[in-house]
Write a protein that holds these residues in place. Structure first.
Motif, PDB file in Angstrom:
ATOM      1  N   TRP A  50       0.698  -1.186   0.068  1.00  0.00           N
ATOM      2  CA  TRP A  50       0.072  -0.067  -0.048  1.00  0.00           C
ATOM      3  C   TRP A  50       0.718   1.444  -0.004  1.00  0.00           C
ATOM      4  CZ3 TRP A  50      -5.140  -0.357  -1.183  1.00  0.00           C
ATOM      5  CH2 TRP A  50      -5.612  -1.702  -0.850  1.00  0.00           C
ATOM      6  N   GLY A  51       1.918   1.295   0.796  1.00  0.00           N
ATOM      7  CA  GLY A  51       2.620   2.717   0.894  1.00  0.00           C
ATOM      8  C   GLY A  51       3.406   2.958  -0.350  1.00  0.00           C
ATOM      9  N   ALA A  52       4.276   2.041  -1.098  1.00  0.00           N
ATOM     10  CA  ALA A  52       5.077   2.098  -1.914  1.00  0.00           C
ATOM     11  C   ALA A  52       4.253   2.718  -3.349  1.00  0.00           C
ATOM     12  CB  ALA A  52       5.977   0.811  -2.469  1.00  0.00           C
ATOM     13  N   VAL A 102       1.534  11.891  -1.056  1.00  0.00           N
ATOM     14  CA  VAL A 102       2.964  11.645  -0.420  1.00  0.00           C
ATOM     15  C   VAL A 102       3.067  11.491   0.957  1.00  0.00           C
ATOM     16  CG1 VAL A 102       5.224  12.757  -0.513  1.00  0.00           C
ATOM     17  CG2 VAL A 102       3.837  12.844  -2.615  1.00  0.00           C
ATOM     18  N   LEU A 103       2.209  12.354   1.461  1.00  0.00           N
ATOM     19  CA  LEU A 103       2.433  12.319   3.051  1.00  0.00           C
ATOM     20  C   LEU A 103       1.993  11.093   3.720  1.00  0.00           C
ATOM     21  CD1 LEU A 103       3.182  14.108   5.565  1.00  0.00           C
ATOM     22  CD2 LEU A 103       0.773  14.889   5.515  1.00  0.00           C
ATOM     23  N   ILE A 104       0.751  10.368   3.304  1.00  0.00           N
ATOM     24  CA  ILE A 104       0.344   9.125   3.648  1.00  0.00           C
ATOM     25  C   ILE A 104       1.126   7.967   3.439  1.00  0.00           C
ATOM     26  CG2 ILE A 104      -1.403   7.421   3.475  1.00  0.00           C
ATOM     27  CD1 ILE A 104      -3.474   9.931   3.075  1.00  0.00           C
ATOM     28  N   GLY A 105       1.560   7.897   2.082  1.00  0.00           N
ATOM     29  CA  GLY A 105       2.606   6.921   1.610  1.00  0.00           C
ATOM     30  C   GLY A 105       3.885   6.955   2.296  1.00  0.00           C
ATOM     31  N   ALA A 106       4.284   8.284   2.559  1.00  0.00           N
ATOM     32  CA  ALA A 106       5.498   8.288   3.259  1.00  0.00           C
ATOM     33  C   ALA A 106       5.718   7.755   4.757  1.00  0.00           C
ATOM     34  CB  ALA A 106       6.305   9.743   3.144  1.00  0.00           C
ATOM     35  N   GLY A 107       4.220   8.228   5.074  1.00  0.00           N
ATOM     36  CA  GLY A 107       3.967   7.717   6.807  1.00  0.00           C
ATOM     37  C   GLY A 107       3.989   6.306   6.762  1.00  0.00           C
ATOM     38  N   PHE A 111       6.438   4.186   9.243  1.00  0.00           N
ATOM     39  CA  PHE A 111       5.901   3.314  10.090  1.00  0.00           C
ATOM     40  C   PHE A 111       6.521   1.813   9.837  1.00  0.00           C
ATOM     41  CE2 PHE A 111       2.781   0.046  11.298  1.00  0.00           C
ATOM     42  CZ  PHE A 111       2.940   0.287  12.661  1.00  0.00           C
ATOM     43  N   ARG A 112       6.573   1.558   8.603  1.00  0.00           N
ATOM     44  CA  ARG A 112       7.192   0.291   8.181  1.00  0.00           C
ATOM     45  C   ARG A 112       8.578  -0.065   8.695  1.00  0.00           C
ATOM     46  NH1 ARG A 112       9.680  -1.874   3.357  1.00  0.00           N
ATOM     47  NH2 ARG A 112       9.154  -4.174   3.180  1.00  0.00           N
ATOM     48  N   ARG A 113       9.263   1.078   8.348  1.00  0.00           N
ATOM     49  CA  ARG A 113      10.695   0.919   8.492  1.00  0.00           C
ATOM     50  C   ARG A 113      10.906   1.171  10.046  1.00  0.00           C
ATOM     51  NH1 ARG A 113      13.779   0.241   4.615  1.00  0.00           N
ATOM     52  NH2 ARG A 113      12.951   0.652   2.602  1.00  0.00           N
ATOM     53  N   ARG A 118      13.124  -6.305  10.801  1.00  0.00           N
ATOM     54  CA  ARG A 118      13.906  -6.644   9.680  1.00  0.00           C
ATOM     55  C   ARG A 118      14.152  -5.621   8.780  1.00  0.00           C
ATOM     56  NH1 ARG A 118      11.458 -12.419   8.005  1.00  0.00           N
ATOM     57  NH2 ARG A 118       9.660 -10.908   8.368  1.00  0.00           N
ATOM     58  N   VAL A 119      13.209  -4.848   8.501  1.00  0.00           N
ATOM     59  CA  VAL A 119      13.147  -3.856   7.454  1.00  0.00           C
ATOM     60  C   VAL A 119      14.076  -2.533   8.305  1.00  0.00           C
ATOM     61  CG1 VAL A 119      11.863  -2.075   6.398  1.00  0.00           C
ATOM     62  CG2 VAL A 119      11.042  -4.312   6.484  1.00  0.00           C
ATOM     63  N   ARG A 120      13.690  -2.413   9.551  1.00  0.00           N
ATOM     64  CA  ARG A 120      14.796  -1.364  10.171  1.00  0.00           C
ATOM     65  C   ARG A 120      16.043  -1.552  10.017  1.00  0.00           C
ATOM     66  NH1 ARG A 120      12.214  -1.455  14.610  1.00  0.00           N
ATOM     67  NH2 ARG A 120      13.885  -2.848  15.706  1.00  0.00           N
ATOM     68  N   ALA A 121      16.436  -2.778   9.936  1.00  0.00           N
ATOM     69  CA  ALA A 121      18.002  -3.249  10.063  1.00  0.00           C
ATOM     70  C   ALA A 121      18.759  -2.829   8.654  1.00  0.00           C
ATOM     71  CB  ALA A 121      18.104  -4.768  10.303  1.00  0.00           C
ATOM     72  N   THR A 122      17.824  -2.818   7.717  1.00  0.00           N
ATOM     73  CA  THR A 122      18.295  -2.393   6.347  1.00  0.00           C
ATOM     74  C   THR A 122      18.125  -0.990   6.073  1.00  0.00           C
ATOM     75  OG1 THR A 122      16.056  -2.710   5.318  1.00  0.00           O
ATOM     76  CG2 THR A 122      17.653  -4.671   5.697  1.00  0.00           C
ATOM     77  N   THR A 123      17.785  -0.118   6.967  1.00  0.00           N
ATOM     78  CA  THR A 123      17.290   1.390   6.663  1.00  0.00           C
ATOM     79  C   THR A 123      18.660   2.214   7.227  1.00  0.00           C
ATOM     80  OG1 THR A 123      15.160   0.967   6.752  1.00  0.00           O
ATOM     81  CG2 THR A 123      15.962   3.246   6.936  1.00  0.00           C
TER      82      THR A 123
END
Length: 247
Positions: A50-52, A102-107, A111-113, A118-123
Motif C-alpha cells: 500500500w505504501g510504495a 505523498v504524506l500518507i505513503g511516506a508515513g 512506520f514500516r521501517r 528486519r526492515v529497520r535493520a536495512t535502513t
C-alpha cells in the motif's frame, strides 16, 4: 544584498545542484552495487503493497505540478486564456491531493521501517533523513496550497518563488523575489534544496533506473525439448521451434 541573502538564496541552491549532479556521478562510478532501492519485500509485504505505490505515484504527480507551476510563467497561462481563478483552483486541488498522497505513503513507509525489525535493520540514517524531508515538504505544501492560497489571503507564489527559481537557471539569481515571499514558502524551498543534496546518497537514486534498454535488447532463443515433427522434404534435418522472449 545581505550575507543571509547571498548564502540562503544563491549559494545554497547552486551548492545543492552541484552536490546533486556530482553525487550521482560519484555514486554511479564507485557504488553501482548500491544503486538500488534495496528492496525489503521479502521482509514485509503488506504495508509495502500500500505504501510504495501511493508514495511513488503521488510523488510523480507532485513533481509534475511543481514543474508546471514554477517553470511556466504566469504570462504564458494568461496568453493561453486560462483564467487565474481556474488555474488556482485546479493547482490547489491537484497539488493537495498529490501532497496528501505523498504524506500518507511516506508515513506508511516510515512506520514500516521503524516498526518492522528486519526492515529497520536495512535502513540507513540517510534514508530516514530523506523520508523526513519529504514529509516536511509535503506538510508545508498542503498548508501553503490550502491554508494560504485557497482559504487564506490567496498569495500568488508565481510573483516571487517562480521568478527566483527560473532566474537560478538563467544565471542571474533574483534573490529579491524570494526574499519578499512569506517565510513558509522560504522554508518549503529550502527543504526542496536539502532533499536534492541528500538524493544521491540515499535509495532515492533508483528513481533514475528506468529499464528503457529492455525495449531493444535481443531475444533469447529457447529450443523445445519435445520431439519436433518430421522434417519437411528438402530441409535436410530436424526442424526446431524457436520461441523469442526477452531475457
Amino acid at each position: 544584498m545581505t550575507n543571509w541573502d547571498l548564502w540562503w538564496w544563491i549559494i545554497l541552491p547552486y551548492a545543492a545542484l552541484i552536490v546533486f549532479v556530482v553525487g550521482h556521478i560519484w555514486r554511479w562510478r564507485y557504488d553501482q552495487f548500491g544503486w538500488t532501492s534495496r528492496s525489503t519485500q521479502l521482509q514485509e509485504r503488506r504495508l509495502l503493497k500500500w505504501g510504495a505505490p501511493l508514495f511513488h505515484y503521488a510523488t510523480f504527480a507532485a513533481i509534475a505540478g511543481h514543474v508546471i507551476g514554477i517553470l511556466i510563467p504566469k504570462s504564458v497561462t494568461e496568453w493561453m486564456g486560462i483564467p487565474e481563478r481556474a488555474y488556482t483552483l485546479f493547482s490547489g486541488i491537484a497539488g493537495s491531493v498529490a501532497a496528501i498522497g505523498v504524506l500518507i505513503g511516506a508515513g506508511i513507509l516510515i512506520f514500516r521501517r521503524m516498526g518492522v525489525p528486519r526492515v529497520r535493520a536495512t535502513t540507513s540514517a540517510v534514508d530516514y533523513l530523506a523520508l523526513i524531508l519529504l514529509g516536511i515538504i509535503s506538510v508545508l505544501g498542503i498548508y501553503l496550497t490550502l491554508g494560504v492560497q485557497q482559504f487564506g489571503n490567496g498569495y500568488d507564489y508565481r510573483h516571487t518563488v517562480s521568478p527566483w527559481f527560473r532566474s537560478l537557471f538563467a544565471g542571474s539569481p533574483d534573490y529579491r523575489a524570494i526574499a519578499a515571499a512569506p517565510v513558509m514558502y522560504q522554508v518549503h524551498a529550502t527543504a526542496a534544496w536539502a532533499i536534492l543534496a541528500v538524493w544521491p546518497f540515499s535509495r532515492l537514486v533508483h528513481a533514475w533506473s528506468y529499464p528503457l534498454w529492455y525495449l531493444w535488447r535481443p531475444y533469447v532463443v529457447y529450443r523445445n525439448r519435445r520431439a519436433a515433427p518430421p522434417p519437411e522434404p528438402g530441409t535436410g534435418g530436424r526442424k526446431w521451434r524457436k520461441i523469442g522472449v526477452p531475457y
